[in-house]
Design a protein around this motif. Structure first.
Motif, PDB file in Angstrom:
ATOM      1  N   GLU A 190       2.283 -24.456 -11.756  1.00 47.39           N
ATOM      2  CA  GLU A 190       1.711 -23.752 -10.605  1.00 47.39           C
ATOM      3  C   GLU A 190       0.198 -23.752 -10.772  1.00 47.39           C
ATOM      4  N   PHE A 191      -0.506 -23.911  -9.648  1.00 49.22           N
ATOM      5  CA  PHE A 191      -1.962 -23.942  -9.729  1.00 49.22           C
ATOM      6  C   PHE A 191      -2.541 -23.397  -8.429  1.00 49.22           C
ATOM      7  N   THR A 192      -3.167 -22.221  -8.531  1.00 49.58           N
ATOM      8  CA  THR A 192      -3.914 -21.659  -7.409  1.00 49.58           C
ATOM      9  C   THR A 192      -5.355 -21.502  -7.885  1.00 49.58           C
ATOM     10  N   LYS A 193      -6.221 -21.049  -7.017  1.00 48.50           N
ATOM     11  CA  LYS A 193      -7.632 -20.939  -7.407  1.00 48.50           C
ATOM     12  C   LYS A 193      -7.848 -19.956  -8.549  1.00 48.50           C
ATOM     13  N   ASP A 194      -6.952 -18.970  -8.703  1.00 44.67           N
ATOM     14  CA  ASP A 194      -7.127 -17.950  -9.738  1.00 44.67           C
ATOM     15  C   ASP A 194      -6.024 -17.914 -10.779  1.00 44.67           C
ATOM     16  N   ASN A 226      -2.490 -35.802 -11.599  1.00 44.75           N
ATOM     17  CA  ASN A 226      -2.763 -34.452 -11.104  1.00 44.75           C
ATOM     18  C   ASN A 226      -1.747 -33.415 -11.555  1.00 44.75           C
ATOM     19  N   GLU A 227      -0.969 -33.734 -12.609  1.00 43.87           N
ATOM     20  CA  GLU A 227       0.029 -32.761 -13.057  1.00 43.87           C
ATOM     21  C   GLU A 227       0.184 -32.667 -14.567  1.00 43.87           C
ATOM     22  N   ILE A 228      -0.331 -33.629 -15.310  1.00 42.29           N
ATOM     23  CA  ILE A 228      -0.180 -33.603 -16.771  1.00 42.29           C
ATOM     24  C   ILE A 228      -1.564 -33.575 -17.411  1.00 42.29           C
ATOM     25  N   LEU A 229      -1.777 -32.589 -18.261  1.00 38.71           N
ATOM     26  CA  LEU A 229      -3.005 -32.527 -19.053  1.00 38.71           C
ATOM     27  C   LEU A 229      -2.702 -33.228 -20.374  1.00 38.71           C
ATOM     28  N   ARG A 230      -3.303 -34.394 -20.565  1.00 38.53           N
ATOM     29  CA  ARG A 230      -3.081 -35.183 -21.771  1.00 38.53           C
ATOM     30  C   ARG A 230      -4.257 -34.976 -22.711  1.00 38.53           C
ATOM     31  N   PHE A 231      -3.947 -34.441 -23.887  1.00 41.36           N
ATOM     32  CA  PHE A 231      -4.967 -34.120 -24.887  1.00 41.36           C
ATOM     33  C   PHE A 231      -5.008 -35.180 -25.977  1.00 41.36           C
ATOM     34  N   GLU A 232      -6.095 -35.206 -26.724  1.00 47.08           N
ATOM     35  CA  GLU A 232      -6.192 -36.112 -27.860  1.00 47.08           C
ATOM     36  C   GLU A 232      -5.479 -35.565 -29.083  1.00 47.08           C
ATOM     37  N   ASP A 288      -1.762 -21.022   0.881  1.00 43.55           N
ATOM     38  CA  ASP A 288      -3.184 -21.126   1.186  1.00 43.55           C
ATOM     39  C   ASP A 288      -4.039 -21.050  -0.076  1.00 43.55           C
ATOM     40  N   ASP A 289      -3.517 -20.398  -1.114  1.00 40.01           N
ATOM     41  CA  ASP A 289      -4.259 -20.261  -2.355  1.00 40.01           C
ATOM     42  C   ASP A 289      -4.050 -21.449  -3.288  1.00 40.01           C
ATOM     43  N   GLY A 290      -3.064 -22.294  -2.960  1.00 41.42           N
ATOM     44  CA  GLY A 290      -2.757 -23.430  -3.819  1.00 41.42           C
ATOM     45  C   GLY A 290      -3.922 -24.409  -3.875  1.00 41.42           C
ATOM     46  N   VAL A 291      -4.038 -25.081  -5.002  1.00 44.19           N
ATOM     47  CA  VAL A 291      -5.084 -26.080  -5.177  1.00 44.19           C
ATOM     48  C   VAL A 291      -4.477 -27.437  -4.847  1.00 44.19           C
ATOM     49  N   SER A 292      -5.072 -28.138  -3.899  1.00 40.74           N
ATOM     50  CA  SER A 292      -4.536 -29.443  -3.520  1.00 40.74           C
ATOM     51  C   SER A 292      -4.618 -30.397  -4.709  1.00 40.74           C
ATOM     52  N   LEU A 293      -3.727 -31.372  -4.725  1.00 43.99           N
ATOM     53  CA  LEU A 293      -3.681 -32.314  -5.842  1.00 43.99           C
ATOM     54  C   LEU A 293      -5.024 -32.998  -6.054  1.00 43.99           C
ATOM     55  N   ASP A 294      -5.711 -33.328  -4.973  1.00 42.61           N
ATOM     56  CA  ASP A 294      -6.990 -34.034  -5.083  1.00 42.61           C
ATOM     57  C   ASP A 294      -8.081 -33.170  -5.704  1.00 42.61           C
ATOM     58  N   ASP A 295      -7.931 -31.852  -5.631  1.00 38.32           N
ATOM     59  CA  ASP A 295      -8.971 -30.940  -6.126  1.00 38.32           C
ATOM     60  C   ASP A 295      -8.676 -30.391  -7.517  1.00 38.32           C
ATOM     61  N   ARG A 296      -7.539 -30.745  -8.090  1.00 40.06           N
ATOM     62  CA  ARG A 296      -7.117 -30.112  -9.343  1.00 40.06           C
ATOM     63  C   ARG A 296      -8.073 -30.352 -10.497  1.00 40.06           C
ATOM     64  N   SER A 297      -8.561 -31.557 -10.643  1.00 40.97           N
ATOM     65  CA  SER A 297      -9.413 -31.859 -11.791  1.00 40.97           C
ATOM     66  C   SER A 297     -10.629 -30.943 -11.815  1.00 40.97           C
TER      67      SER A 297
END
Length: 148
Positions: A120-124, A105-111, A10-19
């Motif tokens: 893992e990604f929850t609201k906190d 929705n899973e890789i943070l690509r930096f410059e 329930d605390d997980g962040v849905s893929l659509d809301d991750r950004s």
């Protein structure tokens, strides 16, 4: 007597809301390496880089910010000194700044830094892995951040 299992889905962040859910201020909760390393040169190797002296306390105190970028541009990533400065910059000043985008929705690509993969990604809580080169070897660092 039955055992009840609680799931934290329930605390997980849905893929659509991750950004959007990334936006805000985060602080380190744990930093671990997949291989024992001796970053500080004291002759002792550790996997736990947060609860040992491998990383200076003033670095573990830093705050991480994910901010929405200007319209049509990449989002902004920033690491700031918190109250405990390492001396290179004043407390609460920016130590590092970069631009990023969230891929699939899973890789943070930096410059300017290596990609981070969201584990893992929850609201906190945010757990990411990043390839790095420490103590003359390739390692994977797992950063656990909590919303602050």
């Amino acid at each position: 007597m039955g055992l009840l299992s609680c799931s934290n889905d329930d605390d997980g962040v849905s893929l659509d809301d991750r950004s959007e859910a990334l936006f805000g201020q985060w602080e380190y909760e744990a930093i671990e390496s997949d291989t024992a390393v001796d970053i500080n040169g004291d002759g002792t190797v550790n996997i736990d880089l947060y609860n040992t002296n491998e990383i200076r306390q003033c670095l573990k105190d830093n705050l991480t910010f994910f901010n929405e970028g200007p319209s049509g541009e990449k989002n902004e990533y920033r690491i700031n000194e918190n109250g405990l400065s390492c001396g290179e910059v004043d407390p609460f000043s920016t130590v590092e700044m970069d631009k990023y985008e969230l891929i699939n929705n899973e890789i943070l690509r930096f410059e300017n830094r290596n990609d981070m993969v969201i584990i893992e990604f929850t609201k906190d809580r945010l757990v990411v892995e990043q390839d790095d080169f420490l103590d003359d070897q390739d390692v994977v660092i797992t950063y656990t951040l909590k919303r602050s």
